[in-house]
Motif scaffolding. Sequence first.
Motif, PDB file in Angstrom:
ATOM      1  N   ILE A 236       0.837  -1.195   0.000  1.00  0.00           N
ATOM      2  CA  ILE A 236       0.000   0.000   0.000  1.00  0.00           C
ATOM      3  C   ILE A 236       0.873   1.247   0.000  1.00  0.00           C
ATOM      4  CG2 ILE A 236      -1.873   1.201   1.169  1.00  0.00           C
ATOM      5  CD1 ILE A 236      -2.640  -1.555   0.168  1.00  0.00           C
ATOM      6  N   TYR A 237       1.898   1.250   0.831  1.00  0.00           N
ATOM      7  CA  TYR A 237       2.776   2.417   0.942  1.00  0.00           C
ATOM      8  C   TYR A 237       3.495   2.697  -0.378  1.00  0.00           C
ATOM      9  CZ  TYR A 237       6.514   5.473   2.539  1.00  0.00           C
ATOM     10  OH  TYR A 237       7.385   6.533   2.682  1.00  0.00           O
ATOM     11  N   VAL A 238       3.927   1.618  -1.051  1.00  0.00           N
ATOM     12  CA  VAL A 238       4.693   1.787  -2.287  1.00  0.00           C
ATOM     13  C   VAL A 238       3.793   2.214  -3.442  1.00  0.00           C
ATOM     14  CG1 VAL A 238       6.033   0.542  -4.041  1.00  0.00           C
ATOM     15  CG2 VAL A 238       6.525   0.202  -1.615  1.00  0.00           C
ATOM     16  N   MET A 239       2.563   1.673  -3.524  1.00  0.00           N
ATOM     17  CA  MET A 239       1.739   1.845  -4.714  1.00  0.00           C
ATOM     18  C   MET A 239       0.628   2.880  -4.577  1.00  0.00           C
ATOM     19  SD  MET A 239       1.473  -2.092  -6.108  1.00  0.00           S
ATOM     20  CE  MET A 239       0.998  -1.503  -7.726  1.00  0.00           C
ATOM     21  N   ARG A 240       0.421   3.428  -3.392  1.00  0.00           N
ATOM     22  CA  ARG A 240      -0.636   4.420  -3.226  1.00  0.00           C
ATOM     23  C   ARG A 240      -0.212   5.747  -3.847  1.00  0.00           C
ATOM     24  NH1 ARG A 240      -0.485   6.461   3.133  1.00  0.00           N
ATOM     25  NH2 ARG A 240       1.715   7.087   3.153  1.00  0.00           N
ATOM     26  N   ASN A 241      -1.184   6.582  -4.130  1.00  0.00           N
ATOM     27  CA  ASN A 241      -0.933   7.926  -4.629  1.00  0.00           C
ATOM     28  C   ASN A 241      -2.070   8.814  -4.128  1.00  0.00           C
ATOM     29  OD1 ASN A 241      -3.127   8.004  -6.792  1.00  0.00           O
ATOM     30  ND2 ASN A 241      -1.917   6.234  -7.492  1.00  0.00           N
ATOM     31  N   PRO A 242      -1.926  10.148  -4.197  1.00  0.00           N
ATOM     32  CA  PRO A 242      -2.953  11.036  -3.619  1.00  0.00           C
ATOM     33  C   PRO A 242      -4.356  10.836  -4.175  1.00  0.00           C
ATOM     34  CG  PRO A 242      -0.936  12.266  -4.066  1.00  0.00           C
ATOM     35  CD  PRO A 242      -0.751  10.908  -4.666  1.00  0.00           C
ATOM     36  N   VAL A 243      -4.475  10.360  -5.414  1.00  0.00           N
ATOM     37  CA  VAL A 243      -5.795  10.197  -6.024  1.00  0.00           C
ATOM     38  C   VAL A 243      -6.590   9.089  -5.339  1.00  0.00           C
ATOM     39  CG1 VAL A 243      -7.025   9.700  -8.166  1.00  0.00           C
ATOM     40  CG2 VAL A 243      -4.925  11.060  -8.220  1.00  0.00           C
ATOM     41  N   ILE A 244      -5.923   7.993  -5.000  1.00  0.00           N
ATOM     42  CA  ILE A 244      -6.619   6.824  -4.444  1.00  0.00           C
ATOM     43  C   ILE A 244      -6.323   6.609  -2.961  1.00  0.00           C
ATOM     44  CG2 ILE A 244      -6.691   5.604  -6.650  1.00  0.00           C
ATOM     45  CD1 ILE A 244      -4.216   3.995  -5.643  1.00  0.00           C
ATOM     46  N   GLN A 245      -5.546   7.502  -2.362  1.00  0.00           N
ATOM     47  CA  GLN A 245      -5.063   7.269  -1.002  1.00  0.00           C
ATOM     48  C   GLN A 245      -6.192   7.020  -0.010  1.00  0.00           C
ATOM     49  OE1 GLN A 245      -1.985   9.945   0.219  1.00  0.00           O
ATOM     50  NE2 GLN A 245      -2.157   9.429   2.380  1.00  0.00           N
ATOM     51  N   ASN A 246      -7.255   7.788  -0.095  1.00  0.00           N
ATOM     52  CA  ASN A 246      -8.355   7.630   0.861  1.00  0.00           C
ATOM     53  C   ASN A 246      -9.049   6.279   0.714  1.00  0.00           C
ATOM     54  OD1 ASN A 246     -10.068   8.886   2.953  1.00  0.00           O
ATOM     55  ND2 ASN A 246     -11.690   8.673   1.424  1.00  0.00           N
ATOM     56  N   GLY A 247      -9.006   5.701  -0.469  1.00  0.00           N
ATOM     57  CA  GLY A 247      -9.694   4.439  -0.712  1.00  0.00           C
ATOM     58  C   GLY A 247      -8.846   3.205  -0.483  1.00  0.00           C
ATOM     59  N   VAL A 248      -7.512   3.365  -0.378  1.00  0.00           N
ATOM     60  CA  VAL A 248      -6.646   2.192  -0.211  1.00  0.00           C
ATOM     61  C   VAL A 248      -5.791   2.252   1.047  1.00  0.00           C
ATOM     62  CG1 VAL A 248      -6.529   1.823  -2.699  1.00  0.00           C
ATOM     63  CG2 VAL A 248      -4.736   3.164  -1.577  1.00  0.00           C
ATOM     64  N   ASP A 249      -5.746   3.386   1.722  1.00  0.00           N
ATOM     65  CA  ASP A 249      -4.959   3.459   2.954  1.00  0.00           C
ATOM     66  C   ASP A 249      -5.467   2.454   3.967  1.00  0.00           C
ATOM     67  OD1 ASP A 249      -2.874   5.129   2.569  1.00  0.00           O
ATOM     68  OD2 ASP A 249      -3.723   6.870   3.598  1.00  0.00           O
ATOM     69  N   VAL A 250      -4.551   1.757   4.618  1.00  0.00           N
ATOM     70  CA  VAL A 250      -4.899   0.753   5.615  1.00  0.00           C
ATOM     71  C   VAL A 250      -4.401   1.211   6.986  1.00  0.00           C
ATOM     72  CG1 VAL A 250      -4.974  -1.184   4.008  1.00  0.00           C
ATOM     73  CG2 VAL A 250      -2.793  -0.517   5.024  1.00  0.00           C
ATOM     74  N   ILE A 251      -4.637   0.386   7.990  1.00  0.00           N
ATOM     75  CA  ILE A 251      -4.328   0.792   9.360  1.00  0.00           C
ATOM     76  C   ILE A 251      -2.855   1.127   9.520  1.00  0.00           C
ATOM     77  CG2 ILE A 251      -4.285   0.034  11.767  1.00  0.00           C
ATOM     78  CD1 ILE A 251      -6.721  -1.685  11.176  1.00  0.00           C
ATOM     79  N   MET A 252      -1.968   0.310   8.969  1.00  0.00           N
ATOM     80  CA  MET A 252      -0.539   0.518   9.190  1.00  0.00           C
ATOM     81  C   MET A 252      -0.006   1.748   8.466  1.00  0.00           C
ATOM     82  SD  MET A 252       0.799  -1.668  11.347  1.00  0.00           S
ATOM     83  CE  MET A 252      -0.637  -1.212  12.308  1.00  0.00           C
ATOM     84  N   THR A 253      -0.543   2.060   7.294  1.00  0.00           N
ATOM     85  CA  THR A 253      -0.112   3.299   6.634  1.00  0.00           C
ATOM     86  C   THR A 253      -0.630   4.515   7.399  1.00  0.00           C
ATOM     87  OG1 THR A 253      -2.031   3.189   5.135  1.00  0.00           O
ATOM     88  CG2 THR A 253       0.052   2.265   4.334  1.00  0.00           C
ATOM     89  N   TYR A 254      -1.810   4.372   7.987  1.00  0.00           N
ATOM     90  CA  TYR A 254      -2.357   5.451   8.819  1.00  0.00           C
ATOM     91  C   TYR A 254      -1.501   5.650  10.067  1.00  0.00           C
ATOM     92  CZ  TYR A 254      -5.914   8.282  11.194  1.00  0.00           C
ATOM     93  OH  TYR A 254      -6.598   9.304  11.821  1.00  0.00           O
ATOM     94  N   VAL A 255      -1.062   4.546  10.668  1.00  0.00           N
ATOM     95  CA  VAL A 255      -0.153   4.635  11.817  1.00  0.00           C
ATOM     96  C   VAL A 255       1.145   5.314  11.417  1.00  0.00           C
ATOM     97  CG1 VAL A 255       1.269   3.252  13.398  1.00  0.00           C
ATOM     98  CG2 VAL A 255      -1.128   2.665  13.047  1.00  0.00           C
TER      99      VAL A 255
END
Length: 296
Positions: A236-255
């Motif tokens: 998630i951290y490697v492949m996320r981007n600002p466009v989809i971040q809200n829809g793919v962010d998980v607990i650990m990336t939020y931490v």
Amino acid sequence: MTSRTLRSMRSHAWLYVMILPVIAYFSIFVYYPLYQGVVSSFQDFRLLGGTTWVGTENYVAVWNDAQFWQVVRNTLLIGGGILIFGFFPPIIVALALNEVAFLLFKKIAQTTVYLPHLFSWVVVGGMWIYLLSPGGGLVNELLGVLNVGPFRFLTNTEWARTMMIALPIWKDMGYAAIIYLAAITSISPSLYEAARIDGASRFQQAYQITLPLLKPTMKVVFMLNILGLLRIFDQIYVMRNPVIQNGVDVIMTYVYDLGIQQYEVGLASAISVLVLVATLAMTAVVWRITRFGQEG
């Protein structure tokens, strides 16, 4: 402590000495950070001093945080998808590889399937970001030949979630398949010989002998997958981007965002403790279920 136990300890003194570095490693790098994290979850932590005890305020803040529940939902969707859809492909691959008679081809296929597991998500994620690119990516170029697309795989939330589920399954499929292959090799050949004498086909042998005897290994692999369900981070951290971040962010990336980027250590520690408790609870439930299955 009995004298017999003391004599046994003296006779194996060097074994205890050899295990001391292991105990020291886990104490310093695992148990102490775990203890410190639990303590920090009850504090308003400040790096330069002024840390204050706030009790359960961090937990209350997390519980009332709408963003937290959004990442919990994303985690369950993505992690649950990996858990469910990623369970059977390694078994199918292991059964297929076990049926290959040509040894050289079997080794090449086994290595090829296992190879993605050896690469970090930085390498794998970067490769797939390029392959899935809507402009010049190999996947969309091939789809263009069929007059389909282009698809914006990593800028559309639904497609992105699908990719976050599919790519980990593809990456780790070979690793789990190796575990199943090792279990298959431990099955007595006499069982298959008896089945062949009775006229069983290769499919019937796999269904009636191999799969039932793989159940203990399936339970172990499932338990390992449960342990990692809430700790998804790398892909998630490697492949996320600002466009989809809200829809793919998980607990650990939020931490990570809270603790490292915003330096809200207390809130990040509280979420980490909740993840630990939830993981232990899920593990206990699965263990009880599989244990009852063995007893029945």
